[in-house]
Design a protein around this motif. Structure first.
Motif, PDB file in Angstrom:
ATOM      1  N   GLY A 100       9.429   3.691  -9.538  1.00  0.00           N
ATOM      2  CA  GLY A 100       8.221   3.815 -10.361  1.00  0.00           C
ATOM      3  C   GLY A 100       7.718   2.474 -10.864  1.00  0.00           C
ATOM      4  O   GLY A 100       6.501   2.243 -10.943  1.00  0.00           O
ATOM      5  N   LEU A 101       8.645   1.571 -11.197  1.00  0.00           N
ATOM      6  CA  LEU A 101       8.212   0.241 -11.667  1.00  0.00           C
ATOM      7  C   LEU A 101       7.556  -0.536 -10.517  1.00  0.00           C
ATOM      8  O   LEU A 101       6.518  -1.188 -10.714  1.00  0.00           O
ATOM      9  N   ALA A 102       8.148  -0.445  -9.327  1.00  0.00           N
ATOM     10  CA  ALA A 102       7.527  -1.108  -8.170  1.00  0.00           C
ATOM     11  C   ALA A 102       6.128  -0.540  -7.924  1.00  0.00           C
ATOM     12  O   ALA A 102       5.180  -1.279  -7.628  1.00  0.00           O
ATOM     13  N   LYS A 103       5.987   0.774  -8.091  1.00  0.00           N
ATOM     14  CA  LYS A 103       4.668   1.391  -7.892  1.00  0.00           C
ATOM     15  C   LYS A 103       3.654   0.866  -8.926  1.00  0.00           C
ATOM     16  O   LYS A 103       2.480   0.668  -8.605  1.00  0.00           O
ATOM     17  N   ALA A 104       4.124   0.653 -10.159  1.00  0.00           N
ATOM     18  CA  ALA A 104       3.218   0.155 -11.193  1.00  0.00           C
ATOM     19  C   ALA A 104       2.697  -1.241 -10.830  1.00  0.00           C
ATOM     20  O   ALA A 104       1.547  -1.581 -11.116  1.00  0.00           O
ATOM     21  N   VAL A 105       3.555  -2.037 -10.191  1.00  0.00           N
ATOM     22  CA  VAL A 105       3.117  -3.374  -9.757  1.00  0.00           C
ATOM     23  C   VAL A 105       2.139  -3.230  -8.579  1.00  0.00           C
ATOM     24  O   VAL A 105       1.079  -3.851  -8.544  1.00  0.00           O
ATOM     25  N   ALA A 106       2.493  -2.386  -7.626  1.00  0.00           N
ATOM     26  CA  ALA A 106       1.639  -2.196  -6.437  1.00  0.00           C
ATOM     27  C   ALA A 106       0.268  -1.662  -6.825  1.00  0.00           C
ATOM     28  O   ALA A 106      -0.749  -1.999  -6.200  1.00  0.00           O
ATOM     29  N   LEU A 107       0.222  -0.847  -7.865  1.00  0.00           N
ATOM     30  CA  LEU A 107      -1.036  -0.206  -8.268  1.00  0.00           C
ATOM     31  C   LEU A 107      -2.117  -1.236  -8.585  1.00  0.00           C
ATOM     32  O   LEU A 107      -3.281  -1.070  -8.219  1.00  0.00           O
ATOM     33  N   THR A 108      -1.717  -2.307  -9.277  1.00  0.00           N
ATOM     34  CA  THR A 108      -2.730  -3.295  -9.680  1.00  0.00           C
ATOM     35  C   THR A 108      -2.788  -4.502  -8.746  1.00  0.00           C
ATOM     36  O   THR A 108      -3.741  -5.278  -8.801  1.00  0.00           O
ATOM     37  N   THR A 109      -1.789  -4.680  -7.916  1.00  0.00           N
ATOM     38  CA  THR A 109      -1.759  -5.884  -7.069  1.00  0.00           C
ATOM     39  C   THR A 109      -1.931  -5.563  -5.580  1.00  0.00           C
ATOM     40  O   THR A 109      -2.280  -6.460  -4.805  1.00  0.00           O
ATOM     41  N   GLY A 110      -1.655  -4.351  -5.181  1.00  0.00           N
ATOM     42  CA  GLY A 110      -1.725  -3.994  -3.756  1.00  0.00           C
ATOM     43  C   GLY A 110      -0.566  -4.539  -2.939  1.00  0.00           C
ATOM     44  O   GLY A 110      -0.558  -4.420  -1.710  1.00  0.00           O
ATOM     45  N   ILE A 111       0.444  -5.124  -3.591  1.00  0.00           N
ATOM     46  CA  ILE A 111       1.603  -5.648  -2.854  1.00  0.00           C
ATOM     47  C   ILE A 111       2.374  -4.465  -2.257  1.00  0.00           C
ATOM     48  O   ILE A 111       2.643  -3.478  -2.953  1.00  0.00           O
ATOM     49  N   PRO A 112       2.720  -4.519  -0.950  1.00  0.00           N
ATOM     50  CA  PRO A 112       3.440  -3.393  -0.342  1.00  0.00           C
ATOM     51  C   PRO A 112       4.864  -3.249  -0.888  1.00  0.00           C
ATOM     52  O   PRO A 112       5.453  -4.224  -1.378  1.00  0.00           O
ATOM     53  N   ILE A 113       5.387  -2.031  -0.770  1.00  0.00           N
ATOM     54  CA  ILE A 113       6.737  -1.719  -1.278  1.00  0.00           C
ATOM     55  C   ILE A 113       7.624  -1.244  -0.129  1.00  0.00           C
ATOM     56  O   ILE A 113       7.197  -0.425   0.690  1.00  0.00           O
ATOM     57  N   ILE A 114       8.848  -1.741  -0.107  1.00  0.00           N
ATOM     58  CA  ILE A 114       9.922  -1.074   0.646  1.00  0.00           C
ATOM     59  C   ILE A 114      10.812  -0.431  -0.410  1.00  0.00           C
ATOM     60  O   ILE A 114      11.278  -1.108  -1.328  1.00  0.00           O
ATOM     61  N   ALA A 115      11.011   0.881  -0.301  1.00  0.00           N
ATOM     62  CA  ALA A 115      11.826   1.591  -1.298  1.00  0.00           C
ATOM     63  C   ALA A 115      13.194   1.930  -0.713  1.00  0.00           C
ATOM     64  O   ALA A 115      13.288   2.462   0.395  1.00  0.00           O
ATOM     65  N   ILE A 116      14.226   1.602  -1.490  1.00  0.00           N
ATOM     66  CA  ILE A 116      15.601   1.959  -1.094  1.00  0.00           C
ATOM     67  C   ILE A 116      16.159   2.831  -2.223  1.00  0.00           C
ATOM     68  O   ILE A 116      16.656   2.328  -3.236  1.00  0.00           O
ATOM     69  N   PRO A 117      16.002   4.160  -2.105  1.00  0.00           N
ATOM     70  CA  PRO A 117      16.406   5.043  -3.206  1.00  0.00           C
ATOM     71  C   PRO A 117      17.916   5.216  -3.331  1.00  0.00           C
ATOM     72  O   PRO A 117      18.614   5.249  -2.311  1.00  0.00           O
ATOM     73  N   THR A 118      18.367   5.351  -4.565  1.00  0.00           N
ATOM     74  CA  THR A 118      19.800   5.579  -4.813  1.00  0.00           C
ATOM     75  C   THR A 118      20.036   6.904  -5.541  1.00  0.00           C
ATOM     76  O   THR A 118      21.148   7.185  -5.986  1.00  0.00           O
ATOM     77  N   THR A 119      18.969   7.689  -5.747  1.00  0.00           N
ATOM     78  CA  THR A 119      19.097   9.064  -6.256  1.00  0.00           C
ATOM     79  C   THR A 119      18.275   9.955  -5.323  1.00  0.00           C
ATOM     80  O   THR A 119      17.725   9.480  -4.322  1.00  0.00           O
ATOM     81  N   TYR A 120      18.133  11.229  -5.712  1.00  0.00           N
ATOM     82  CA  TYR A 120      17.393  12.176  -4.866  1.00  0.00           C
ATOM     83  C   TYR A 120      16.032  12.507  -5.467  1.00  0.00           C
ATOM     84  O   TYR A 120      15.439  13.527  -5.139  1.00  0.00           O
ATOM     85  N   ALA A 121      15.532  11.628  -6.355  1.00  0.00           N
ATOM     86  CA  ALA A 121      14.299  11.928  -7.098  1.00  0.00           C
ATOM     87  C   ALA A 121      13.083  12.064  -6.192  1.00  0.00           C
ATOM     88  O   ALA A 121      12.167  12.831  -6.487  1.00  0.00           O
ATOM     89  N   GLY A 122      13.016  11.273  -5.115  1.00  0.00           N
ATOM     90  CA  GLY A 122      11.945  11.483  -4.129  1.00  0.00           C
ATOM     91  C   GLY A 122      10.671  10.693  -4.338  1.00  0.00           C
ATOM     92  O   GLY A 122       9.737  10.796  -3.540  1.00  0.00           O
ATOM     93  N   SER A 123      10.610   9.865  -5.375  1.00  0.00           N
ATOM     94  CA  SER A 123       9.369   9.119  -5.633  1.00  0.00           C
ATOM     95  C   SER A 123       8.963   8.254  -4.440  1.00  0.00           C
ATOM     96  O   SER A 123       7.777   7.999  -4.216  1.00  0.00           O
ATOM     97  N   GLU A 124       9.963   7.814  -3.664  1.00  0.00           N
ATOM     98  CA  GLU A 124       9.701   6.919  -2.530  1.00  0.00           C
ATOM     99  C   GLU A 124       8.776   7.525  -1.478  1.00  0.00           C
ATOM    100  O   GLU A 124       8.158   6.801  -0.704  1.00  0.00           O
ATOM    101  N   ALA A 125       8.666   8.844  -1.429  1.00  0.00           N
ATOM    102  CA  ALA A 125       7.857   9.477  -0.377  1.00  0.00           C
ATOM    103  C   ALA A 125       6.539  10.026  -0.918  1.00  0.00           C
ATOM    104  O   ALA A 125       5.895  10.836  -0.257  1.00  0.00           O
ATOM    105  N   THR A 126       6.147   9.596  -2.115  1.00  0.00           N
ATOM    106  CA  THR A 126       4.881  10.092  -2.665  1.00  0.00           C
ATOM    107  C   THR A 126       3.931   8.935  -2.980  1.00  0.00           C
ATOM    108  O   THR A 126       4.361   7.797  -3.171  1.00  0.00           O
ATOM    109  N   ASN A 127       2.652   9.269  -3.070  1.00  0.00           N
ATOM    110  CA  ASN A 127       1.648   8.277  -3.483  1.00  0.00           C
ATOM    111  C   ASN A 127       1.270   8.493  -4.958  1.00  0.00           C
ATOM    112  O   ASN A 127       0.162   8.185  -5.369  1.00  0.00           O
ATOM    113  N   VAL A 128       2.216   9.036  -5.715  1.00  0.00           N
ATOM    114  CA  VAL A 128       1.991   9.315  -7.142  1.00  0.00           C
ATOM    115  C   VAL A 128       2.640   8.222  -7.984  1.00  0.00           C
ATOM    116  O   VAL A 128       3.792   7.861  -7.739  1.00  0.00           O
TER     117      VAL A 128
END
Ligand code: NAD
Length: 359
Positions: free
Chosen positions: A99-127
């Motif tokens: 979620g923090l990486a997404k907050a940065v991407a939201l205003t900067t457009g910098i791409p994200i590579i997500a490496i999840p360590t739980t099953y929360a699933g945020s990595e596969a959403t555009n939310v």
């Protein structure tokens, strides 16, 4: 009856393999031609982050993350990205870190590579979600969708068993809620049903042996199916309830999902016979409610909101906050009294006969 639907597939690369994350990351950084990588990981996740990033050039490592992405953390992370001229964000951690990486991407457009360590699933959403003054604001923007996800089940072996179970049930909640969410369609429902089946088996296996790597692999696979279903179908009644509870009462995300899920299913299932039949089959039971109850008992799921700081005197106000955001697509009409009954049951952990109330 003719089949008509409108389904969007989000563009994203998924790399899956236990013990492969470092190699996958090196190849993805190369493929994306990134030279100024910003790693976002909490102090706890830093050990994994150091290990995974040995083969790439890292411009900056950022550890300052907190649950539910407080706006101050988002601002600080954006400043660090700008000061270091970051051209790629690599998040290693649970949903709060993604979620923090997404907050940065939201205003900067910098791409994200997500490496999840739980099953929360945020990595596969555009939310995205950012919290300010106890109010969590969410939005949808393709800028925050990670370009690549790297799934490595070895990273989830350190999850305390209780958190692994709660997080897996958070993933199952994505599946189940997708069946009656506002944009439910045949594709996301198929992902949701298969995700439920995979997660039910994986949860049982993780509960029996928390160190079983193959069980964690299945959990991660199920978590990805669940997140793609949820991302496509949107938030149903269950997610609206948990979103309000998490934001207004600062309850732990995964445990809240675990405690609320059985009560939403008990409430909705009688009014959603097609979903009920598919859920029952996925849970290998004669009924969705019985199958889910049996699974939750088997894995010793967190089941009392009272254990996580929710108070009985909060129930009425919480029902008032939830009622206006109940999706109109919900298969059963929801009244203030229904929410009181549902929240009271989730608060105390009692199994209530919600399904016997009139629909
Ligand atoms: P989290 O990221 O807050 O992590 C919970 C705890 O687990 C933290 O203390 C973390 O350090 C620890 N942890 C993480 N991985 C671990 C591991 N492998 N071993 C040991 N400890 C580990 O919680 P979460 O449940 O992963 O994510 C919840 C957050 O994600 C919420 O803010 C939620 O709103 C958000 N979320 C967003 C979306 C979306 O689509 N935007 C989807 C799902 C969840």
């Amino acid at each position: 009856m003719s089949l008509v639907f409108d389904h969007t597939v989000l563009p994203q690369r998924v790399l899956f393999g236990s013990g492969r994350a470092a190699d996958f990351l090196e190849a993805e950084v190369d493929r994306l031609n990134a030279h100024r990588v910003m790693i976002i990981a909490s102090e706890r996740e830093n050990v994994s982050a150091q290990h995974l990033s040995t083969n790439i050039d890292v411009a900056v490592r950022h550890h300052d993350r907190a649950p539910h992405v407080p706006v101050e953390n988002a601002k600080r992370a954006r400043a660090v990205a700008a000061d270091n001229d970051a051209d790629l964000l690599v998040s290693i951690g649970g949903g709060s870190t993604t979620g923090l990486a997404k907050a940065v991407a939201l205003t900067t457009g910098i791409p994200i590579i997500a490496i999840p360590t739980t099953y929360a699933g945020s990595e596969a959403t555009n939310v995205w979600g950012i919290t300010e003054a106890h109010l969590k604001t969410t939005g949808v923007d393709n800028k925050v969708l990670p370009v690549s996800i790297i799934y490595d089940a070895e990273l989830t072996l350190t999850l305390p068993p209780g958190l692994a179970i709660a997080s897996g049930l958070n993933a199952m909640a994505h599946c189940i809620d997708s069946l009656w969410a506002p944009r439910a369609d045949p594709i996301n429902q198929a992902l949701a049903v298969e995700g439920t089946r995979i997660l039910a088996e994986a949860l049982t296996a993780v509960a029996a042996d928390p160190n079983a790597l193959s069980a964690h692999e299945q959990m991660l696979y199920g978590a990805y199916l669940s997140a793609t279903a949820f991302s496509s179908a949107g938030s149903g009644l269950h997610h609206k309830i948990c979103h309000v509870l998490g934001g207004a009462y600062n309850l732990p995300h995964a445990h809240t999902h675990s405690a609320v899920l059985r009560h939403v299913v008990a409430f909705n299932a009688p009014a959603a016979p097609a979903a009920e039949t598919r859920l029952a089959a996925a849970l290998a039971s004669g009924s969705a409610t019985a199958g889910l109850d049996s699974l939750l008992d088997r894995v010793n799921a967190p089941h009392r909101l009272a254990d996580y700081g929710f108070r009985e005197e909060d129930i009425s106000a919480a029902a008032g906050l939830i009622l206006p955001v109940v999706p109109v697509s919900n298969p059963r009409r929801v009244r203030h009294d229904d929410l009181i009954t549902l929240l009271s049951a989730a608060y105390s952990g009692e199994t209530t006969p919600l399904e016997r109330n009139s629909a």
